[in-house]
Design an enzyme around this catalytic site. Structure first.
Site, short mmCIF file in Angstrom:
data_model
loop_
_atom_site.label_atom_id
_atom_site.label_comp_id
_atom_site.label_asym_id
_atom_site.label_seq_id
_atom_site.Cartn_x
_atom_site.Cartn_y
_atom_site.Cartn_z
N ARG A 1 -3.47 18.80 -2.17
CA ARG A 1 -2.91 18.78 -3.53
C ARG A 1 -3.89 19.39 -4.53
NH1 ARG A 1 -2.05 12.41 -3.76
NH2 ARG A 1 -4.00 11.81 -2.77
N ASP B 1 -8.48 7.50 -2.23
CA ASP B 1 -7.59 8.66 -2.17
C ASP B 1 -8.00 9.78 -3.10
OD1 ASP B 1 -6.96 7.43 -4.53
OD2 ASP B 1 -4.80 7.37 -4.21
N GLU C 1 -2.66 15.14 -10.49
CA GLU C 1 -2.47 15.98 -9.31
C GLU C 1 -1.05 16.53 -9.22
OE1 GLU C 1 -5.34 13.35 -6.39
OE2 GLU C 1 -3.34 12.64 -6.83
N ASP D 1 -7.54 -10.61 -4.16
CA ASP D 1 -7.90 -9.64 -5.21
C ASP D 1 -9.08 -10.25 -5.99
OD1 ASP D 1 -6.03 -7.27 -6.89
OD2 ASP D 1 -7.74 -8.19 -7.92
P1 NAD Z 1 -3.56 -1.31 -9.44
O1 NAD Z 1 -4.60 -0.95 -10.43
O2 NAD Z 1 -2.25 -1.81 -9.92
O3 NAD Z 1 -4.16 -2.44 -8.45
C1 NAD Z 1 -5.44 -2.38 -7.88
C2 NAD Z 1 -5.94 -3.81 -7.64
O4 NAD Z 1 -7.18 -3.74 -6.93
C3 NAD Z 1 -6.22 -4.58 -8.95
O5 NAD Z 1 -5.45 -5.77 -8.97
C4 NAD Z 1 -7.73 -4.86 -8.87
O6 NAD Z 1 -8.10 -6.11 -9.43
C5 NAD Z 1 -7.97 -4.84 -7.36
N1 NAD Z 1 -9.35 -4.63 -6.96
C6 NAD Z 1 -10.26 -3.76 -7.47
N2 NAD Z 1 -11.45 -3.88 -6.82
C7 NAD Z 1 -11.26 -4.84 -5.88
C8 NAD Z 1 -12.10 -5.41 -4.88
N3 NAD Z 1 -13.37 -5.04 -4.75
N4 NAD Z 1 -11.57 -6.36 -4.05
C9 NAD Z 1 -10.28 -6.77 -4.19
N5 NAD Z 1 -9.43 -6.27 -5.12
C10 NAD Z 1 -9.92 -5.32 -5.95
O7 NAD Z 1 -3.38 -0.04 -8.51
P2 NAD Z 1 -2.19 0.29 -7.50
O8 NAD Z 1 -1.13 1.07 -8.17
O9 NAD Z 1 -1.81 -0.94 -6.72
O10 NAD Z 1 -2.96 1.32 -6.55
C11 NAD Z 1 -4.03 0.89 -5.72
C12 NAD Z 1 -4.75 2.08 -5.15
O11 NAD Z 1 -3.89 2.77 -4.24
C13 NAD Z 1 -5.17 3.11 -6.20
O12 NAD Z 1 -6.49 3.49 -5.92
C14 NAD Z 1 -4.22 4.26 -6.00
O13 NAD Z 1 -4.79 5.50 -6.34
C15 NAD Z 1 -3.96 4.16 -4.51
N6 NAD Z 1 -2.70 4.74 -4.07
C16 NAD Z 1 -2.70 5.41 -2.89
C17 NAD Z 1 -1.52 5.96 -2.40
C18 NAD Z 1 -1.51 6.64 -1.07
O14 NAD Z 1 -0.54 7.31 -0.74
N7 NAD Z 1 -2.54 6.49 -0.27
C19 NAD Z 1 -0.34 5.86 -3.15
C20 NAD Z 1 -0.36 5.12 -4.34
C21 NAD Z 1 -1.55 4.57 -4.79
#
Ligand code: NAD
Length: 351
Positions: free
Chosen positions: A55, A237, A66, A171
């Site tokens: 991407r 990611d 992105e 979390d």
């Molecule tokens: P979000 O911000 O809603 O949730 C993330 C959670 O992680 C929060 O509740 C935070 O408190 C918690 N957190 C942070 N550090 C932590 C730790 N050390 N231990 C435990 N919990 C912790 O984000 P989201 O929308 O749920 O997305 C989560 C991640 O997934 C993001 O990094 C996003 O970029 C990624 N993502 C990846 C894909 C994929 O296809 N691989 C798709 C969507 C999102």
């Protein structure tokens, strides 16, 4: 060949957030996750047909924006998506997205859709589809580390597609865990709130990490991972944003979507450029093996690839047919004489 219906006026169907939610309820969330997984699997199995490129990312200190394009030769698609881990502090989503499909034959858009909800659904459907191939047989318990926006979708997809019965939530922010537990109540999962990542992993055959922090984090350290588990690593990611200690990557068999993109964005950005990985499409077509022993640690180093969004948009396009869950968007200029664009503008002048 054009896939546009013959019409005097070419409107583009637009699926708003409100209509996406209506579609989810109309189909049923678990049914939709199963359907999306089927479409995603179908497209992985015709992998060689697709235009594939890592991407196009625009990085900033706060996050990333992105574009994710692909085409199967008949239909073209792209998604716009951001990732801004500190957004939630201002009451904004970490990830928001929208996407488009177009007819390769004439270049006209044929669908525009919100993709914030759809991304959560497609990411969860992909996780569960991959776990179906790689998780230990009979897996019934998942640790869900990171209880943000993606977490309930991840949990329900693992229930619907893999047969998970128990989800153990953790979390760093207890409020996020409480929110996820409340949202999942009464949906057929036994939900346990845990005080540490270690505690969440007790008895879990699947470990999902889905945290958001723009750093080389170690949500999982080597000593936390026993033999035989499947790790579904979602949160790492983009460059400089990972969740797993490199020692885990040395012990695991690693499965990826599209290696050129994952080597930039995934957990394996921490490893040598030629660190061995297996491509998921090969596992799904039978060209490569998935899990080969009970003791093996399998790792899905998920970053999210354009074909998954393409599949999700394809699913939505099919399932809004004959429904009211879209608006006709006037986003294509259509002068009676295609070369008389200016004339059309001129005739529209206020009288
Ligand atoms: P979000 O911000 O809603 O949730 C993330 C959670 O992680 C929060 O509740 C935070 O408190 C918690 N957190 C942070 N550090 C932590 C730790 N050390 N231990 C435990 N919990 C912790 O984000 P989201 O929308 O749920 O997305 C989560 C991640 O997934 C993001 O990094 C996003 O970029 C990624 N993502 C990846 C894909 C994929 O296809 N691989 C798709 C969507 C999102």
């Amino acid at each position: 060949m054009s896939i546009l219906p013959p019409s005097d006026k070419a409107y583009v169907p637009f699926v708003s957030v409100d209509n996406m939610m209506k579609l989810v309820h109309h189909i049923g969330v678990e049914q939709m996750l199963i359907g999306l997984a089927d479409y995603i699997e179908e497209d992985f199995k015709r992998w060689e047909l697709f235009d594939k490129t890592p991407r196009v990312a625009s990085h900033s200190a706060e996050g990333v924006i992105e574009l994710m394009p692909t085409s199967d030769g008949e239909v073209y698609g792209f998604k716009y998506v951001n990732g801004h881990p500190s957004n939630t502090k201002q009451g904004l989503q970490t990830v928001t997205a929208f996407g488009l499909l177009a007819d390769v034959g004439n270049g006209y858009p044929v669908l525009l859709s919100e993709m914030t909800i759809l991304t959560a659904l497609r990411t969860a459907a992909t996780s569960a589809l991959v776990a179906k191939y790689l998780a230990p047989k009979g897996a019934d318990t998942m640790a869900m580390i990171g209880n943000g926006a993606q977490s309930e979708f991840q949990s329900l997809a693992m229930k619907a597609i893999v047969g998970i019965k128990n989800v153990r939530l953790y979390d760093i922010d207890k409020a996020a865990t409480k929110k996820a537990a409340k949202n999942l109540a009464g949906l057929g999962l036994n939900v346990v709130e845990c005080d540490s990542a270690e505690a969440s992993m007790e008895g879990a055959q699947i470990i999902t990490t889905c945290t958001a922090d723009k750093q080389y984090a170690t949500i999982l350290t080597d000593n936390m991972i026993g033999a035989g588990v499947h790790i579904n690593a979602i949160g790492g990611d983009c460059p400089g944003k990972t969740e797993l200690a490199p020692a885990i990557l040395d012990r695991a068999d690693i499965f990826v979507e599209f290696p050129p993109q994952t080597r930039i964005e995934g957990e394996i950005q921490q490893m040598a450029e030629d660190h061995p990985v297996t491509e998921l499409w090969q596992v799904m077509t039978g060209a490569a093996k998935g899990r080969t022993s009970d003791a093996q640690i399998t790792l899905f180093d998920s970053v999210g690839f354009a074909t998954e969004d393409f599949s999700a948009l394809r699913y939505v396009r099919k399932h809004i047919e004959g429904t009211e869950f879209f608006l006709d968007l006037d986003m294509l200029a259509d002068p009676d004489d295609p070369r008389d664009l200016f004339g059309m503008v001129r005739r529209a002048a206020p009288k």
